[in-house]
Design an enzyme around this catalytic site. Structure first.
Site, mmCIF file in Angstrom:
data_model
loop_
_atom_site.group_PDB
_atom_site.id
_atom_site.type_symbol
_atom_site.label_atom_id
_atom_site.label_comp_id
_atom_site.label_asym_id
_atom_site.label_seq_id
_atom_site.Cartn_x
_atom_site.Cartn_y
_atom_site.Cartn_z
ATOM 1 N N CYS A 172 32.492 47.230 27.484
ATOM 2 C CA CYS A 172 33.655 47.654 26.699
ATOM 3 C C CYS A 172 34.616 46.482 26.501
ATOM 4 O O CYS A 172 35.720 46.665 26.029
ATOM 5 C CB CYS A 172 34.347 48.854 27.345
ATOM 6 S SG CYS A 172 34.832 48.558 29.038
ATOM 7 N N ASP A 213 27.236 48.521 33.625
ATOM 8 C CA ASP A 213 28.330 49.001 32.766
ATOM 9 C C ASP A 213 29.660 48.716 33.452
ATOM 10 O O ASP A 213 30.353 49.631 33.903
ATOM 11 C CB ASP A 213 28.143 50.512 32.528
ATOM 12 C CG ASP A 213 29.193 51.102 31.594
ATOM 13 O OD1 ASP A 213 29.932 50.330 30.958
ATOM 14 O OD2 ASP A 213 29.273 52.339 31.506
ATOM 15 N N CYS A 221 47.495 52.233 17.960
ATOM 16 C CA CYS A 221 46.402 51.962 17.025
ATOM 17 C C CYS A 221 46.614 50.613 16.346
ATOM 18 O O CYS A 221 47.426 50.481 15.435
ATOM 19 C CB CYS A 221 46.329 53.060 15.966
ATOM 20 S SG CYS A 221 45.809 54.644 16.613
ATOM 21 N N CYS A 238 54.768 53.646 18.315
ATOM 22 C CA CYS A 238 53.730 53.933 19.307
ATOM 23 C C CYS A 238 52.908 52.687 19.640
ATOM 24 O O CYS A 238 52.784 52.302 20.802
ATOM 25 C CB CYS A 238 52.839 55.053 18.776
ATOM 26 S SG CYS A 238 51.238 55.151 19.545
HETATM 27 N N1 SAH Z 1 28.818 53.924 33.844
HETATM 28 C C1 SAH Z 1 29.903 54.822 34.065
HETATM 29 C C2 SAH Z 1 31.218 54.150 34.481
HETATM 30 C C3 SAH Z 1 31.615 52.896 33.763
HETATM 31 S S1 SAH Z 1 33.295 52.394 34.046
HETATM 32 C C4 SAH Z 1 30.133 55.695 32.858
HETATM 33 O O1 SAH Z 1 29.736 55.360 31.748
HETATM 34 O O2 SAH Z 1 30.724 56.761 33.004
HETATM 35 C C5 SAH Z 1 33.111 51.113 35.228
HETATM 36 C C6 SAH Z 1 32.961 51.588 36.641
HETATM 37 O O3 SAH Z 1 32.803 50.433 37.462
HETATM 38 C C7 SAH Z 1 34.149 52.345 37.225
HETATM 39 O O4 SAH Z 1 33.705 53.605 37.679
HETATM 40 C C8 SAH Z 1 34.648 51.472 38.381
HETATM 41 O O5 SAH Z 1 35.105 52.230 39.483
HETATM 42 C C9 SAH Z 1 33.385 50.712 38.733
HETATM 43 N N2 SAH Z 1 33.567 49.418 39.426
HETATM 44 C C10 SAH Z 1 34.531 48.488 39.227
HETATM 45 N N3 SAH Z 1 34.305 47.404 39.982
HETATM 46 C C11 SAH Z 1 33.170 47.630 40.683
HETATM 47 C C12 SAH Z 1 32.425 46.873 41.630
HETATM 48 N N4 SAH Z 1 32.817 45.670 42.004
HETATM 49 N N5 SAH Z 1 31.310 47.415 42.141
HETATM 50 C C13 SAH Z 1 30.892 48.660 41.750
HETATM 51 N N6 SAH Z 1 31.564 49.423 40.859
HETATM 52 C C14 SAH Z 1 32.685 48.924 40.332
#
Ligand code: SAH
Length: 416
Positions: A372, A345, A49, A46
């Site tokens: 992340c 984020d 992990c 797999c």
């Molecule tokens: N804060 C949210 C999502 C985080 S994931 C939560 O915790 O659920 C990161 C997000 O960034 C995704 O939804 C993706 O679509 C968005 N994203 C990626 N590039 C971007 C950009 N240039 N401008 C705005 N949003 C973006």
């Protein structure tokens, strides 16, 4: 050997002070013992992990020391927040379906560097009920004459099954990813599946007829229920659709988001930007403590969900914009608009210079960076700390036990 025994007795001591159920404590201790004798039976093939074979304590130590090395140049690192029970945390489970040369249906993950499917009956990080549903679908396929899709010949119908489960609500969504929109005897199929698992609240067909490694296609057809599930997170209710981004580890997500919001120390007077807001989770949870929240997100469907989520929770001080976060912020700065706090984020690839330079121009007192991807976090912090911000603290969270991934919340303050 001695090391193993010591660690096991340390774990016993640690567990004594937790409020875990005895069965969970036994499982954890068993997991510790398993490390040198019995690995996960699918581990070799797999490859999901990376930390297979390490005790949970060791995994956390490895992640902590990695974060320390990377982040210490910027400021204080808090101890990593691990899970009480690191097993079966994934509330989104995906299985690829295929058929062996001998005609056996298999369902699981793709083998490392290949498109052969490893038949996974039970996975230690996936929700057990979700795995049971996938096993049941595999069993039902013969009697319903549903063939697994064959990538080489293009024959067959079922490509993937995706199961999402609400942690608090218990609602379950089953998404059947098919090559065509037609599932023979679909009503009887749903009936038979729900007879075994009455918790299933919606079943959706997702049509994916392209030659692609992407799991989901664009078209969804709801064949049972509402086509989405709901779950609660930090006191708000959120809609989870088949394609919307929603964190897979609900327990740790609550801890992570609570930290992200609490470290901003909101008083109710602030304008907060929730950049890369997805379906609006962080901004909506923060809204009760802020004057107003502005959410920015590139994905149109996510923004639609965010607006629905605001209505669902009766929240009126949040506005969502469907735009590139960088461009949006540059425009805000150009118009002389102000923000007190920017919560960002971004995806694993991190942010970009357009966004970061507009943060510097907007000059909020606080930036809360939820990440992340530690490497891209370090890269972006380098920029921000060169341009008038300092990192007050960095708190790592283990959202993905047994894998090498680490999530973190960093608080940055504007230097005076
Ligand atoms: N804060 C949210 C999502 C985080 S994931 C939560 O915790 O659920 C990161 C997000 O960034 C995704 O939804 C993706 O679509 C968005 N994203 C990626 N590039 C971007 C950009 N240039 N401008 C705005 N949003 C973006």
């Amino acid at each position: 050997m001695e090391e193993k025994i010591n660690k096991n007795s340390n774990l016993k001591k640690e567990l004594k002070h937790t409020n875990l159920k005895n069965t969970d404590k036994r499982k954890l201790q068993a997991g510790e013992k398993e490390k040198s004798s019995e690995h996960c039976p699918y581990a070799k093939k797999c490859g999901g992990c990376d930390y297979q074979g390490f005790s949970y304590k060791k995994q956390l130590e490895k992640k902590q020391s990695y974060m320390r090395k990377l982040m210490e140049p910027f400021g204080k690192i808090n101890p990593i927040v691990g899970m009480d029970n690191p097993y079966h945390y994934r509330h989104k489970v995906q299985a690829a379906f295929s058929c062996t040369k001998r005609g056996h249906i298999v369902a699981g993950v793709y083998e490392k560097h290949s498109h052969d499917v490893v038949d996974v009956e039970q996975c230690q990080i996936e929700d057990e009920q979700a795995d049971a549903i996938i096993r049941e679908i595999k069993n039902m396929m013969r009697s319903f004459r549903i063939r697994a899709y064959d990538e080489d010949t293009g024959y067959g119908l079922l490509r993937h099954v995706l199961v999402r489960k609400g942690y608090h609500s218990g609602q379950i969504m089953v998404v059947l990813v098919l090559v065509s929109p037609i599932l023979p005897s679909k009503n009887n199929f749903v009936k038979a599946l729900r007879k075994k698992f009455p918790e299933i609240s919606t079943v959706v067909i997702n049509v994916n007829d392209r030659k692609t490694s992407m799991v989901l296609g664009e078209r969804n057809i709801t064949i049972y229920g509402k086509g989405f599930i709901e779950d609660e997170l930090c006191g708000c209710t959120f809609r989870i659709s088949p394609t919307s981004f929603y964190q897979v580890n609900p327990q740790q997500t609550e801890r992570l988001y609570k930290k992200a919001i609490s470290c901003a120390k909101l008083t109710g007077k602030e304008t907060v930007i929730d950049a890369y807001c997805g379906t609006g989770t962080i901004g909506l949870i923060a809204s009760s403590k802020a004057k107003k929240v502005i959410g920015v997100e590139l994905n149109r469907d996510a923004v639609k969900d965010a607006i629905t989520n605001a209505k669902r929770n009766n929240i009126h001080n949040v506005t969502f914009y469907n735009e590139d976060a960088g461009k949006f912020m540059v425009e805000m700065a150009r118009n002389g608009q102000k923000a007190d706090v920017v919560i960002m984020d971004p995806p694993r690839t991190g942010s970009d210079e357009a966004f970061l330079s507009s943060v510097v121009q907007l000059a909020p007192e606080k930036v809360v960076y939820v990440s992340c991807g530690p490497d891209t976090l370090a890269r972006d912090l380098k920029y921000l700390t060169k341009h008038g911000y300092r990192m007050k603290e960095c708190s790592p969270y283990d959202m993905f036990p047994f894998t090498r991934h680490v999530e973190a919340v960093c608080l940055l303050l504007k230097e005076r």
